[in-house]
Design a protein around this motif. Structure first.
Motif, PDB file in Angstrom:
ATOM      1  N   LEU A   1       0.832  -1.205   0.000  1.00 13.32           N
ATOM      2  CA  LEU A   1       0.000   0.000   0.000  1.00 13.32           C
ATOM      3  C   LEU A   1       0.867   1.256   0.000  1.00 13.32           C
ATOM      4  CD1 LEU A   1      -3.011   0.548  -0.065  1.00 13.32           C
ATOM      5  CD2 LEU A   1      -2.969   0.754   2.428  1.00 13.32           C
ATOM      6  N   MET A   2       1.980   1.219   0.702  1.00 11.15           N
ATOM      7  CA  MET A   2       2.900   2.351   0.657  1.00 11.15           C
ATOM      8  C   MET A   2       3.489   2.529  -0.740  1.00 11.15           C
ATOM      9  SD  MET A   2       2.799   3.729   3.613  1.00 11.15           S
ATOM     10  CE  MET A   2       1.058   3.255   3.591  1.00 11.15           C
ATOM     11  N   GLN A   3       3.720   1.422  -1.415  1.00 13.94           N
ATOM     12  CA  GLN A   3       4.185   1.509  -2.800  1.00 13.94           C
ATOM     13  C   GLN A   3       3.127   2.147  -3.689  1.00 13.94           C
ATOM     14  OE1 GLN A   3       4.852  -2.265  -4.671  1.00 13.94           O
ATOM     15  NE2 GLN A   3       5.973  -1.409  -6.394  1.00 13.94           N
ATOM     16  N   PHE A   4       1.860   1.825  -3.432  1.00 16.12           N
ATOM     17  CA  PHE A   4       0.771   2.441  -4.179  1.00 16.12           C
ATOM     18  C   PHE A   4       0.743   3.951  -3.947  1.00 16.12           C
ATOM     19  CE2 PHE A   4      -3.422   4.219  -3.201  1.00 16.12           C
ATOM     20  CZ  PHE A   4      -3.956   4.309  -4.479  1.00 16.12           C
ATOM     21  N   LEU A   5       0.894   4.383  -2.699  1.00 13.16           N
ATOM     22  CA  LEU A   5       0.888   5.811  -2.403  1.00 13.16           C
ATOM     23  C   LEU A   5       2.038   6.523  -3.110  1.00 13.16           C
ATOM     24  CD1 LEU A   5      -0.027   5.891   1.399  1.00 13.16           C
ATOM     25  CD2 LEU A   5      -1.460   6.554  -0.524  1.00 13.16           C
ATOM     26  N   TRP A   6       3.182   5.894  -3.143  1.00 20.90           N
ATOM     27  CA  TRP A   6       4.335   6.487  -3.816  1.00 20.90           C
ATOM     28  C   TRP A   6       4.082   6.618  -5.318  1.00 20.90           C
ATOM     29  CZ3 TRP A   6       8.565   8.925  -2.184  1.00 20.90           C
ATOM     30  CH2 TRP A   6       9.605   9.113  -3.079  1.00 20.90           C
ATOM     31  N   LYS A   7       3.333   5.698  -5.881  1.00 18.66           N
ATOM     32  CA  LYS A   7       3.051   5.712  -7.319  1.00 18.66           C
ATOM     33  C   LYS A   7       2.053   6.799  -7.678  1.00 18.66           C
ATOM     34  CE  LYS A   7       1.364   2.734 -11.056  1.00 18.66           C
ATOM     35  NZ  LYS A   7       0.869   1.369 -11.398  1.00 18.66           N
ATOM     36  N   TYR A   8       1.024   7.020  -6.832  1.00 17.20           N
ATOM     37  CA  TYR A   8      -0.050   7.949  -7.166  1.00 17.20           C
ATOM     38  C   TYR A   8      -0.010   9.222  -6.328  1.00 17.20           C
ATOM     39  CZ  TYR A   8      -2.139   4.080  -9.757  1.00 17.20           C
ATOM     40  OH  TYR A   8      -2.366   3.060 -10.638  1.00 17.20           O
ATOM     41  N   VAL A   9       1.121   9.513  -5.701  1.00 16.55           N
ATOM     42  CA  VAL A   9       1.176  10.692  -4.835  1.00 16.55           C
ATOM     43  C   VAL A   9       0.968  11.979  -5.636  1.00 16.55           C
ATOM     44  CG1 VAL A   9       3.696  10.861  -5.023  1.00 16.55           C
ATOM     45  CG2 VAL A   9       2.521  11.821  -3.021  1.00 16.55           C
TER      46      VAL A   9
ATOM     47  N   LYS B   1      -5.232  18.370  -4.223  1.00 10.92           N
ATOM     48  CA  LYS B   1      -6.575  18.298  -4.773  1.00 10.92           C
ATOM     49  C   LYS B   1      -7.646  18.714  -3.763  1.00 10.92           C
ATOM     50  CE  LYS B   1      -5.306  16.798  -8.785  1.00 10.92           C
ATOM     51  NZ  LYS B   1      -5.740  15.541  -9.367  1.00 10.92           N
ATOM     52  N   GLY B   2      -7.260  18.949  -2.518  1.00  8.36           N
ATOM     53  CA  GLY B   2      -8.245  19.332  -1.517  1.00  8.36           C
ATOM     54  C   GLY B   2      -9.257  18.242  -1.228  1.00  8.36           C
ATOM     55  N   LEU B   3      -8.840  16.984  -1.268  1.00  7.21           N
ATOM     56  CA  LEU B   3      -9.753  15.862  -1.075  1.00  7.21           C
ATOM     57  C   LEU B   3     -10.064  15.662   0.396  1.00  7.21           C
ATOM     58  CD1 LEU B   3      -8.075  13.359  -3.561  1.00  7.21           C
ATOM     59  CD2 LEU B   3     -10.085  14.772  -3.979  1.00  7.21           C
ATOM     60  N   ASP B   4     -11.278  15.227   0.659  1.00  3.72           N
ATOM     61  CA  ASP B   4     -11.663  14.907   2.026  1.00  3.72           C
ATOM     62  C   ASP B   4     -10.979  13.618   2.468  1.00  3.72           C
ATOM     63  OD1 ASP B   4     -13.282  17.100   2.044  1.00  3.72           O
ATOM     64  OD2 ASP B   4     -15.084  15.998   1.426  1.00  3.72           O
ATOM     65  N   PHE B   5     -10.843  13.489   3.774  1.00  3.98           N
ATOM     66  CA  PHE B   5     -10.230  12.270   4.315  1.00  3.98           C
ATOM     67  C   PHE B   5     -11.070  11.041   3.985  1.00  3.98           C
ATOM     68  CE2 PHE B   5      -9.763   9.168   7.764  1.00  3.98           C
ATOM     69  CZ  PHE B   5      -8.395   8.912   7.671  1.00  3.98           C
ATOM     70  N   LYS B   6     -12.373  11.217   3.884  1.00  8.39           N
ATOM     71  CA  LYS B   6     -13.253  10.097   3.560  1.00  8.39           C
ATOM     72  C   LYS B   6     -12.955   9.556   2.171  1.00  8.39           C
ATOM     73  CE  LYS B   6     -18.147   8.876   3.158  1.00  8.39           C
ATOM     74  NZ  LYS B   6     -19.535   9.378   3.226  1.00  8.39           N
ATOM     75  N   VAL B   7     -12.696  10.448   1.214  1.00  6.20           N
ATOM     76  CA  VAL B   7     -12.373  10.016  -0.148  1.00  6.20           C
ATOM     77  C   VAL B   7     -11.031   9.299  -0.181  1.00  6.20           C
ATOM     78  CG1 VAL B   7     -11.957  10.813  -2.499  1.00  6.20           C
ATOM     79  CG2 VAL B   7     -13.756  11.867  -1.132  1.00  6.20           C
ATOM     80  N   LEU B   8     -10.043   9.839   0.520  1.00  7.75           N
ATOM     81  CA  LEU B   8      -8.725   9.188   0.566  1.00  7.75           C
ATOM     82  C   LEU B   8      -8.801   7.829   1.236  1.00  7.75           C
ATOM     83  CD1 LEU B   8      -6.480  12.249   1.528  1.00  7.75           C
ATOM     84  CD2 LEU B   8      -6.703  11.165  -0.707  1.00  7.75           C
ATOM     85  N   ALA B   9      -9.569   7.724   2.333  1.00  9.66           N
ATOM     86  CA  ALA B   9      -9.719   6.443   3.017  1.00  9.66           C
ATOM     87  C   ALA B   9     -10.411   5.426   2.118  1.00  9.66           C
ATOM     88  CB  ALA B   9     -10.502   6.638   4.313  1.00  9.66           C
ATOM     89  N   GLU B  10     -11.398   5.866   1.370  1.00 11.12           N
ATOM     90  CA  GLU B  10     -12.091   4.959   0.446  1.00 11.12           C
ATOM     91  C   GLU B  10     -11.153   4.475  -0.653  1.00 11.12           C
ATOM     92  OE1 GLU B  10     -16.093   4.937  -2.406  1.00 11.12           O
ATOM     93  OE2 GLU B  10     -15.507   6.731  -1.284  1.00 11.12           O
ATOM     94  N   MET B  11     -10.329   5.369  -1.156  1.00 12.86           N
ATOM     95  CA  MET B  11      -9.377   4.969  -2.188  1.00 12.86           C
ATOM     96  C   MET B  11      -8.349   3.977  -1.653  1.00 12.86           C
ATOM     97  SD  MET B  11      -6.934   7.384  -4.544  1.00 12.86           S
ATOM     98  CE  MET B  11      -8.371   8.026  -5.377  1.00 12.86           C
ATOM     99  N   MET B  12      -7.854   4.219  -0.445  1.00 15.67           N
ATOM    100  CA  MET B  12      -6.902   3.282   0.160  1.00 15.67           C
ATOM    101  C   MET B  12      -7.549   1.917   0.403  1.00 15.67           C
ATOM    102  SD  MET B  12      -3.981   4.965   0.704  1.00 15.67           S
ATOM    103  CE  MET B  12      -3.199   4.274   2.146  1.00 15.67           C
ATOM    104  N   PHE B  13      -8.820   1.925   0.766  1.00 18.01           N
ATOM    105  CA  PHE B  13      -9.534   0.678   1.009  1.00 18.01           C
ATOM    106  C   PHE B  13      -9.633  -0.146  -0.268  1.00 18.01           C
ATOM    107  CE2 PHE B  13     -13.631  -1.610   1.116  1.00 18.01           C
ATOM    108  CZ  PHE B  13     -13.390  -2.455   2.197  1.00 18.01           C
ATOM    109  N   TYR B  14     -10.040   0.479  -1.363  1.00 22.93           N
ATOM    110  CA  TYR B  14     -10.142  -0.241  -2.633  1.00 22.93           C
ATOM    111  C   TYR B  14      -8.763  -0.642  -3.141  1.00 22.93           C
ATOM    112  CZ  TYR B  14     -15.014   1.286  -2.808  1.00 22.93           C
ATOM    113  OH  TYR B  14     -16.346   1.496  -2.531  1.00 22.93           O
TER     114      TYR B  14
END
Length: 493
Positions: free
Chosen positions: A28-36, A42-55
C-alpha cells in the motif's frame, strides 16, 4: 496427532496473519508512492482518501496471499527446526508429510479463497477504485501560488507572486494580467500585497489586493495615429477580485466507462469478451486480406503488351495444355521496353500492397494486444491463486532445512524468492502479450519453474538432506581440492 496438528496450525496462523498485514501495508505504501502526484493538492476529504486506500488494498491482495504464505511457512517450520521441535517429531516416527498435512489443507483453503476473491470480489473493487481514481485525476487542484511563477488556475487571470509568507498567507509584489474579456494584456494590476482565499463552498475564489495600481489600455481616438497608445491608471488602497471557479467540487464519475475493461470482469465475462473480440479480430483480418490489391490488371497489361510485341514480330507460340511454361525464358525473349513496363507496373502494385499491409499490421497489432490482455487476465486469476500453494511447498521445506525462525533469515529468503518469481512471471507475461509464446505457456511459465523447485525441496526436507548446510559444501570443496591435488601429484610422477 490431533494435539500435534493443533499445535502446528497455531504456530502457522499467527505468523501468517502478521506477515499478511505487513505485506499489504508495504504494498500500500508503494501504491501511495506511485499515485502521490495525483493526490497532492486536490483538496480531497479524508473520507475520499480512506475509500481509495480501502479499494487499493483489495487490489493488492492477490500479491499479498502468495508472499504471506511463503514468509509464514518459512517462519513456522524454521522456528520448529530452530527449537528442535521438528527433530523431536521426526524422532517419534512422524514424517514431514504428516506434520505438514493440516497446513496443506489450510494452504488449499487459502488458494480457493484467493481464487474466489480474484474472480468475484476483485473485479467489483477494481471498478470502484478505477472510477474513484479517474474522478480524483479529473479533480481540479487547489490554487497553489509559487514565488516568481505565473499561475493560470484562476479563470481569466494570470497571477505572479514575488514573495509568499506561509505563516500569515500574505502575498507580496503581485502582478496580475486580466484576460476576462479575451483580450491580451489590456489590463494589468500591480499590488504591494494581497490575500487569496477560497470560499467554504469552493465555488468562488476571492483575491484581496492592497496598495496597488491598475493600468488599463484605452481605444485610440484617432486611428490614423497608430503610434499613440493611451491608457488609464487607477490607484487603490484595497481592491477585491472575485471569480467563480469550476471543477473544485469533487464529482464522482459514472462507473459505466470502466465496466467492460478486462480488470473488472469475472472469468465467464472474460470468456464472452474473448469470443467477441476474437470474432472481430479475425473478421478484420479477413477484410484486410480481401482489400489487398491482387486484381489481374497486371496480368492483363502484360498480356496486352506481349501480344502487341508478338504481333509486331509475327511470332507467337501459345503454351499448350499440360506443358511446362518457363516465365524467365519467356520474359527474356521479349523486348526490353516491354520488360521495363511490366516491371514498373509490378513494382507499383507491390509498393501499394506493402503500404496497405503496414497500415493493416499496426491496426491488427493493437486489436490483438487488447485481446491478449483479456486472455492474460483470465489466466492470471488461476496463476496467482495456484502460486499460494506452490509457495507453501517451497517455504515449508525450506524453513525445515534452514532451521531459522523470526523475521531475519526468513524475510531475506522470502523477498529474494518472491522477486525472482515476479521477474519470471513478468517475463512470461510479456512473451504471451507479444505473441512470442503460446498464451498458456507464457502465463504459466513461472509455475513451470517454481513447482518442480517446491517438489524438489519437499523431497530434500523429507529425506533430511543438508543442502543448506555450509559444512556440506565445505566438505565437497575439500574433496574436490584433494582430488585435484592427488591427480596433479600423479601426473608429476
Amino acid at each position: 496427532m490431533k494435539r500435534l496438528h493443533i499445535f502446528v496450525v497455531k504456530s502457522f496462523l499467527g505468523p501468517f496473519f502478521m506477515t499478511f498485514f505487513i505485506v499489504v501495508f508495504v504494498l500500500l505504501m508503494q501504491f501511495l508512492w506511485k499515485y502521490v502526484d495525483d493526490l497532492v493538492g486536490k483538496g480531497l476529504d479524508f473520507k475520499v482518501l480512506a475509500e481509495m486506500m480501502f479499494y487499493a488494498s483489495f487490489a493488492l491482495l492477490p500479491l499479498a496471499f502468495p508472499l504471506a504464505m511463503l514468509l509464514a511457512s518459512i517462519m513456522t517450520f524454521g522456528a520448529l527446526g530452530e527449537n528442535y521441535e521438528l527433530v523431536a517429531m521426526k524422532a517419534s516416527g512422524i514424517s514431514l508429510f504428516r506434520i505438514m498435512r493440516p497446513l496443506i489443507i489450510i494452504a488449499i483453503l487459502i488458494t480457493g479463497t484467493a481464487f474466489y476473491f480474484s474472480n468475484n470480489i476483485l473485479p467489483k473493487t477494481n471498478l470502484k477504485f478505477s472510477t474513484l481514481l479517474y474522478s480524483v485525476k479529473k479533480q481540479r487542484p487547489e490554487l497553489v501560488l509559487q514565488e516568481g511563477v505565473f499561475t493560470n488556475e484562476m479563470d481569466g487571470y494570470s497571477i505572479k507572486v514575488g514573495k509568499r509568507d506561509n505563516s500569515t498567507k500574505m502575498l507580496y509584489d503581485l502582478l496580475i494580467y486580466d484576460h476576462t474579456k479575451n483580450k491580451p494584456n489590456e489590463s494589468v494590476t500591480v499590488a504591494d500585497s494581497g490575500l487569496l482565499r477560497i470560499t467554504e463552498d469552493k465555488k468562488y475564489m476571492v483575491l484581496n489586493l492592497f496598495d496597488g495600481v491598475t493600468y488599463q489600455e484605452q481605444k485610440a481616438q484617432n486611428r490614423a495615429k497608430k503610434e499613440t497608445y493611451p491608457y488609464q491608471r487607477n490607484s487603490f488602497k484595497e481592491q477585491t477580485i472575485r471569480v467563480k471557479v469550476r471543477d473544485f467540487e469533487f464529482n464522482r464519475r459514472d462507473e459505466s466507462i470502466f465496466r467492460n475493461q478486462y480488470r473488472m470482469l469475472t472469468i465467464d465475462q472474460l470468456k464472452q469478451a474473448d469470443d467477441s473480440l476474437s470474432l472481430d479480430y479475425y473478421n478484420k483480418v479477413r477484410n484486410y486480406m480481401m482489400q489487398i490489391n491482387i486484381n489481374p490488371s497486371l496480368s492483363r497489361k502484360m498480356f496486352n503488351l506481349t501480344a502487341r510485341h508478338d504481333s509486331l514480330k509475327r511470332e507467337r507460340n501459345d503454351p499448350k495444355a499440360d506443358s511446362i511454361f518457363s516465365f524467365d525464358q519467356y520474359y527474356a525473349g521479349i523486348d526490353k521496353w516491354v520488360q521495363a513496363e511490366i516491371a514498373k507496373t509490378a513494382l507499383d502494385k507491390a509498393r501499394g500492397n506493402m503500404q496497405q499491409v503496414n497500415m493493416f499490421q499496426g491496426q491488427l497489432y493493437n486489436k490483438k494486444k487488447m485481446l491478449n490482455k483479456y486472455r492474460m487476465e483470465r489466466h492470471r486469476k488461476f496463476t496467482l491463486s495456484i502460486a499460494v500453494l506452490i509457495f507453501f511447498f517451497i517455504g515449508a521445506p525450506l524453513g525445515a532445512i534452514i532451521r531459522k525462525g523470526g523475521l531475519g533469515m526468513p524475510v531475506v529468503v522470502s523477498i529474494f524468492l518472491f522477486i525472482l518469481y515476479y521477474i519470471v512471471s513478468m517475463s512470461g507475461e510479456k512473451t504471451a502479450r507479444e505473441d512470442v509464446w503460446n498464451m498458456f505457456n507464457g502465463m504459466w511459465f513461472s509455475s513451470y519453474i517454481f513447482l518442480p523447485v517446491g517438489v524438489w525441496l519437499t523431497y530434500k526436507a523429507a529425506t533430511d538432506s543438508a543442502i543448506m548446510s555450509a559444512e556440506t559444501y565445505s566438505k565437497l570443496f575439500a574433496r574436490l581440492g584433494l582430488a585435484r591435488f592427488f591427480a596433479k601429484k600423479k601426473t608429476d610422477q
